[in-house]
Design a protein around this motif. Structure first.
Motif, PDB file in Angstrom:
ATOM      1  N   MET A  88       0.837  -1.212   0.000  1.00 40.02           N
ATOM      2  CA  MET A  88       0.000   0.000   0.000  1.00 40.02           C
ATOM      3  C   MET A  88       0.866   1.254   0.000  1.00 40.02           C
ATOM      4  O   MET A  88       0.670   2.171  -0.806  1.00 40.02           O
ATOM      5  CB  MET A  88      -0.903   0.010   1.234  1.00 40.02           C
ATOM      6  CG  MET A  88      -2.074  -0.932   1.195  1.00 40.02           C
ATOM      7  SD  MET A  88      -3.486  -0.226   0.312  1.00 40.02           S
ATOM      8  CE  MET A  88      -4.732  -1.494   0.640  1.00 40.02           C
ATOM      9  N   VAL A  89       1.825   1.294   0.902  1.00 40.62           N
ATOM     10  CA  VAL A  89       2.669   2.487   1.037  1.00 40.62           C
ATOM     11  C   VAL A  89       3.513   2.697  -0.217  1.00 40.62           C
ATOM     12  O   VAL A  89       3.647   3.825  -0.725  1.00 40.62           O
ATOM     13  CB  VAL A  89       3.564   2.361   2.289  1.00 40.62           C
ATOM     14  CG1 VAL A  89       4.595   3.486   2.316  1.00 40.62           C
ATOM     15  CG2 VAL A  89       2.716   2.395   3.553  1.00 40.62           C
ATOM     16  N   LEU A  90       4.096   1.617  -0.739  1.00 42.46           N
ATOM     17  CA  LEU A  90       4.930   1.739  -1.940  1.00 42.46           C
ATOM     18  C   LEU A  90       4.111   2.217  -3.135  1.00 42.46           C
ATOM     19  O   LEU A  90       4.581   3.040  -3.934  1.00 42.46           O
ATOM     20  CB  LEU A  90       5.583   0.391  -2.261  1.00 42.46           C
ATOM     21  CG  LEU A  90       6.724  -0.043  -1.343  1.00 42.46           C
ATOM     22  CD1 LEU A  90       7.188  -1.453  -1.705  1.00 42.46           C
ATOM     23  CD2 LEU A  90       7.901   0.929  -1.457  1.00 42.46           C
ATOM     24  N   VAL A 114       3.607   8.787 -11.545  1.00 44.33           N
ATOM     25  CA  VAL A 114       2.341   8.064 -11.667  1.00 44.33           C
ATOM     26  C   VAL A 114       1.607   8.140 -10.332  1.00 44.33           C
ATOM     27  O   VAL A 114       2.176   7.833  -9.293  1.00 44.33           O
ATOM     28  CB  VAL A 114       2.568   6.582 -12.031  1.00 44.33           C
ATOM     29  CG1 VAL A 114       1.226   5.859 -12.146  1.00 44.33           C
ATOM     30  CG2 VAL A 114       3.355   6.471 -13.323  1.00 44.33           C
ATOM     31  N   SER A 115       0.351   8.552 -10.356  1.00 48.20           N
ATOM     32  CA  SER A 115      -0.414   8.629  -9.109  1.00 48.20           C
ATOM     33  C   SER A 115      -1.883   8.355  -9.398  1.00 48.20           C
ATOM     34  O   SER A 115      -2.377   8.603 -10.499  1.00 48.20           O
ATOM     35  CB  SER A 115      -0.260  10.005  -8.451  1.00 48.20           C
ATOM     36  OG  SER A 115      -0.760  11.025  -9.293  1.00 48.20           O
ATOM     37  N   TYR A 116      -2.565   7.831  -8.387  1.00 51.08           N
ATOM     38  CA  TYR A 116      -3.983   7.511  -8.485  1.00 51.08           C
ATOM     39  C   TYR A 116      -4.695   8.022  -7.234  1.00 51.08           C
ATOM     40  O   TYR A 116      -4.052   8.223  -6.191  1.00 51.08           O
ATOM     41  CB  TYR A 116      -4.192   5.992  -8.595  1.00 51.08           C
ATOM     42  CG  TYR A 116      -3.603   5.370  -9.830  1.00 51.08           C
ATOM     43  CD1 TYR A 116      -4.322   5.333 -11.015  1.00 51.08           C
ATOM     44  CD2 TYR A 116      -2.327   4.812  -9.810  1.00 51.08           C
ATOM     45  CE1 TYR A 116      -3.792   4.756 -12.161  1.00 51.08           C
ATOM     46  CE2 TYR A 116      -1.777   4.235 -10.947  1.00 51.08           C
ATOM     47  CZ  TYR A 116      -2.513   4.202 -12.122  1.00 51.08           C
ATOM     48  OH  TYR A 116      -1.986   3.639 -13.245  1.00 51.08           O
ATOM     49  N   PRO A 117      -6.011   8.215  -7.294  1.00 50.62           N
ATOM     50  CA  PRO A 117      -6.755   8.554  -6.067  1.00 50.62           C
ATOM     51  C   PRO A 117      -6.558   7.465  -5.025  1.00 50.62           C
ATOM     52  O   PRO A 117      -6.317   6.299  -5.364  1.00 50.62           O
ATOM     53  CB  PRO A 117      -8.210   8.622  -6.553  1.00 50.62           C
ATOM     54  CG  PRO A 117      -8.116   8.890  -8.023  1.00 50.62           C
ATOM     55  CD  PRO A 117      -6.882   8.195  -8.491  1.00 50.62           C
ATOM     56  N   LEU A 118      -6.678   7.831  -3.745  1.00 48.30           N
ATOM     57  CA  LEU A 118      -6.404   6.881  -2.677  1.00 48.30           C
ATOM     58  C   LEU A 118      -7.314   5.653  -2.736  1.00 48.30           C
ATOM     59  O   LEU A 118      -6.851   4.522  -2.531  1.00 48.30           O
ATOM     60  CB  LEU A 118      -6.546   7.570  -1.314  1.00 48.30           C
ATOM     61  CG  LEU A 118      -5.507   8.656  -1.001  1.00 48.30           C
ATOM     62  CD1 LEU A 118      -5.784   9.280   0.362  1.00 48.30           C
ATOM     63  CD2 LEU A 118      -4.099   8.062  -1.038  1.00 48.30           C
ATOM     64  N   PHE A 119      -8.598   5.850  -2.998  1.00 48.19           N
ATOM     65  CA  PHE A 119      -9.511   4.708  -3.050  1.00 48.19           C
ATOM     66  C   PHE A 119      -9.125   3.768  -4.181  1.00 48.19           C
ATOM     67  O   PHE A 119      -9.090   2.540  -4.004  1.00 48.19           O
ATOM     68  CB  PHE A 119     -10.947   5.183  -3.221  1.00 48.19           C
ATOM     69  CG  PHE A 119     -11.961   4.066  -3.162  1.00 48.19           C
ATOM     70  CD1 PHE A 119     -12.416   3.595  -1.935  1.00 48.19           C
ATOM     71  CD2 PHE A 119     -12.449   3.483  -4.317  1.00 48.19           C
ATOM     72  CE1 PHE A 119     -13.343   2.556  -1.863  1.00 48.19           C
ATOM     73  CE2 PHE A 119     -13.378   2.454  -4.261  1.00 48.19           C
ATOM     74  CZ  PHE A 119     -13.823   1.990  -3.037  1.00 48.19           C
ATOM     75  N   THR A 120      -8.817   4.320  -5.347  1.00 50.04           N
ATOM     76  CA  THR A 120      -8.387   3.497  -6.481  1.00 50.04           C
ATOM     77  C   THR A 120      -7.114   2.742  -6.148  1.00 50.04           C
ATOM     78  O   THR A 120      -6.961   1.566  -6.488  1.00 50.04           O
ATOM     79  CB  THR A 120      -8.158   4.381  -7.722  1.00 50.04           C
ATOM     80  OG1 THR A 120      -9.359   5.085  -8.031  1.00 50.04           O
ATOM     81  CG2 THR A 120      -7.738   3.552  -8.921  1.00 50.04           C
ATOM     82  N   SER A 121      -6.197   3.413  -5.465  1.00 44.51           N
ATOM     83  CA  SER A 121      -4.948   2.765  -5.063  1.00 44.51           C
ATOM     84  C   SER A 121      -5.217   1.580  -4.148  1.00 44.51           C
ATOM     85  O   SER A 121      -4.612   0.508  -4.295  1.00 44.51           O
ATOM     86  CB  SER A 121      -4.041   3.772  -4.350  1.00 44.51           C
ATOM     87  OG  SER A 121      -3.698   4.843  -5.205  1.00 44.51           O
ATOM     88  N   ALA A 122      -6.136   1.758  -3.199  1.00 50.87           N
ATOM     89  CA  ALA A 122      -6.475   0.666  -2.284  1.00 50.87           C
ATOM     90  C   ALA A 122      -7.051  -0.519  -3.041  1.00 50.87           C
ATOM     91  O   ALA A 122      -6.713  -1.681  -2.758  1.00 50.87           O
ATOM     92  CB  ALA A 122      -7.455   1.159  -1.230  1.00 50.87           C
ATOM     93  N   VAL A 123      -7.925  -0.255  -4.012  1.00 50.76           N
ATOM     94  CA  VAL A 123      -8.522  -1.329  -4.804  1.00 50.76           C
ATOM     95  C   VAL A 123      -7.441  -2.081  -5.575  1.00 50.76           C
ATOM     96  O   VAL A 123      -7.381  -3.325  -5.560  1.00 50.76           O
ATOM     97  CB  VAL A 123      -9.573  -0.772  -5.786  1.00 50.76           C
ATOM     98  CG1 VAL A 123     -10.027  -1.871  -6.758  1.00 50.76           C
ATOM     99  CG2 VAL A 123     -10.774  -0.222  -5.032  1.00 50.76           C
ATOM    100  N   VAL A 124      -6.563  -1.340  -6.245  1.00 51.34           N
ATOM    101  CA  VAL A 124      -5.525  -1.966  -7.066  1.00 51.34           C
ATOM    102  C   VAL A 124      -4.608  -2.842  -6.219  1.00 51.34           C
ATOM    103  O   VAL A 124      -4.301  -3.991  -6.574  1.00 51.34           O
ATOM    104  CB  VAL A 124      -4.699  -0.893  -7.807  1.00 51.34           C
ATOM    105  CG1 VAL A 124      -3.479  -1.516  -8.484  1.00 51.34           C
ATOM    106  CG2 VAL A 124      -5.562  -0.180  -8.841  1.00 51.34           C
ATOM    107  N   VAL A 125      -4.166  -2.328  -5.087  1.00 53.69           N
ATOM    108  CA  VAL A 125      -3.245  -3.091  -4.235  1.00 53.69           C
ATOM    109  C   VAL A 125      -3.930  -4.329  -3.670  1.00 53.69           C
ATOM    110  O   VAL A 125      -3.335  -5.418  -3.625  1.00 53.69           O
ATOM    111  CB  VAL A 125      -2.691  -2.206  -3.101  1.00 53.69           C
ATOM    112  CG1 VAL A 125      -1.823  -3.034  -2.153  1.00 53.69           C
ATOM    113  CG2 VAL A 125      -1.871  -1.062  -3.675  1.00 53.69           C
TER     114      VAL A 125
END
Length: 214
Positions: free
Chosen positions: A67-69, A79-90
């Motif tokens: 998650m942190v990485l 490269v960056s994504y919204p936090l919710f999208t990041s959580a889903v992807v990880v």
């Protein structure tokens, strides 16, 4: 109890986001995990090597670290994504590695004779997987997949590490604001237990239906 009632709308919104996170992450994990499991048994060596490396890396790197990485490492590369999208992807990437290993064990239960018969009937590799191997594999690993799902439900709380306002994040926020740690987190525990029991009941019903059809 008054604290919970006062913050009921906030908890309701957070629980809704958590349910959405679960649905999206599990759908993605099953899709990706199925593809990786198929690659593990592929006759193409590079596909097998990729699948083995994928599972080896994402199963063994702790979820909070992933998650942190993902959230703080990728922006360094632009490269960056919204936090919710990041959580889903990880969650998809992490959970799909466990789904793939579980499905691989199910695919190994498919009789060699059935696969040979399907080929004799003209089924190609994708047709063999779709109509013969995968239906049997999923039926064989319903309960193990339930374990993976329940673990993923609990892992959604890790999204709080990166600031996603899911249920655990909101519970922690309210507990700090109201100084009612035991009451707030006690209610959160009850909510997670009820959700787990509900999912477990659904999986048990599915397993009985699959067993009857088989």
């Amino acid at each position: 109890m008054t604290v919970l009632l006062d913050h009921a709308p906030e908890f309701g919104t957070a629980f809704g986001w958590t349910l959405l996170l679960i649905v999206l992450a599990w759908t993605g994990a099953v899709a990706v995990g199925t593809a990786v499991a198929a690659m593990q048994l592929s006759a193409v060596r590079p596909a097998r090597v990729f699948a083995g490396a994928y599972i080896g890396v994402f199963r063994n790197v702790p979820l909070p670290m992933q998650m942190v990485l993902f959230v703080f490492g990728l922006p360094v590369l632009g490269v960056s994504y919204p936090l919710f999208t990041s959580a889903v992807v990880v969650l998809v990437v992490y959970t799909s590695a466990f789904v793939a290993e579980t499905l691989r064990s199910g695919l190994n239960t498919v009789a060699r004779g059935e696969a040979e018969a399907a080929r004799a009937l003209g089924f190609g590799p994708f047709g063999l997987l779709r109509f013969v191997a995968l239906p049997q594999a999923f039926a064989a690993v319903v309960q193990p997949l339930d374990g993976v799902l329940i673990t993923m439900v609990k892992n959604t709380s890790v999204a709080a590490v990166i600031g996603v306002a899911e249920f655990t994040f909101t519970a922690n926020k309210v507990a700090v604001e109201e100084s009612e740690t035991f009451v707030v987190f006690g209610a959160a525990v009850v909510a997670y237990v009820l959700l787990g029991l509900l999912l477990g009941a659904g999986i048990n019903a599915l397993e009985k239906k699959v067993a009857f059809q088989r």
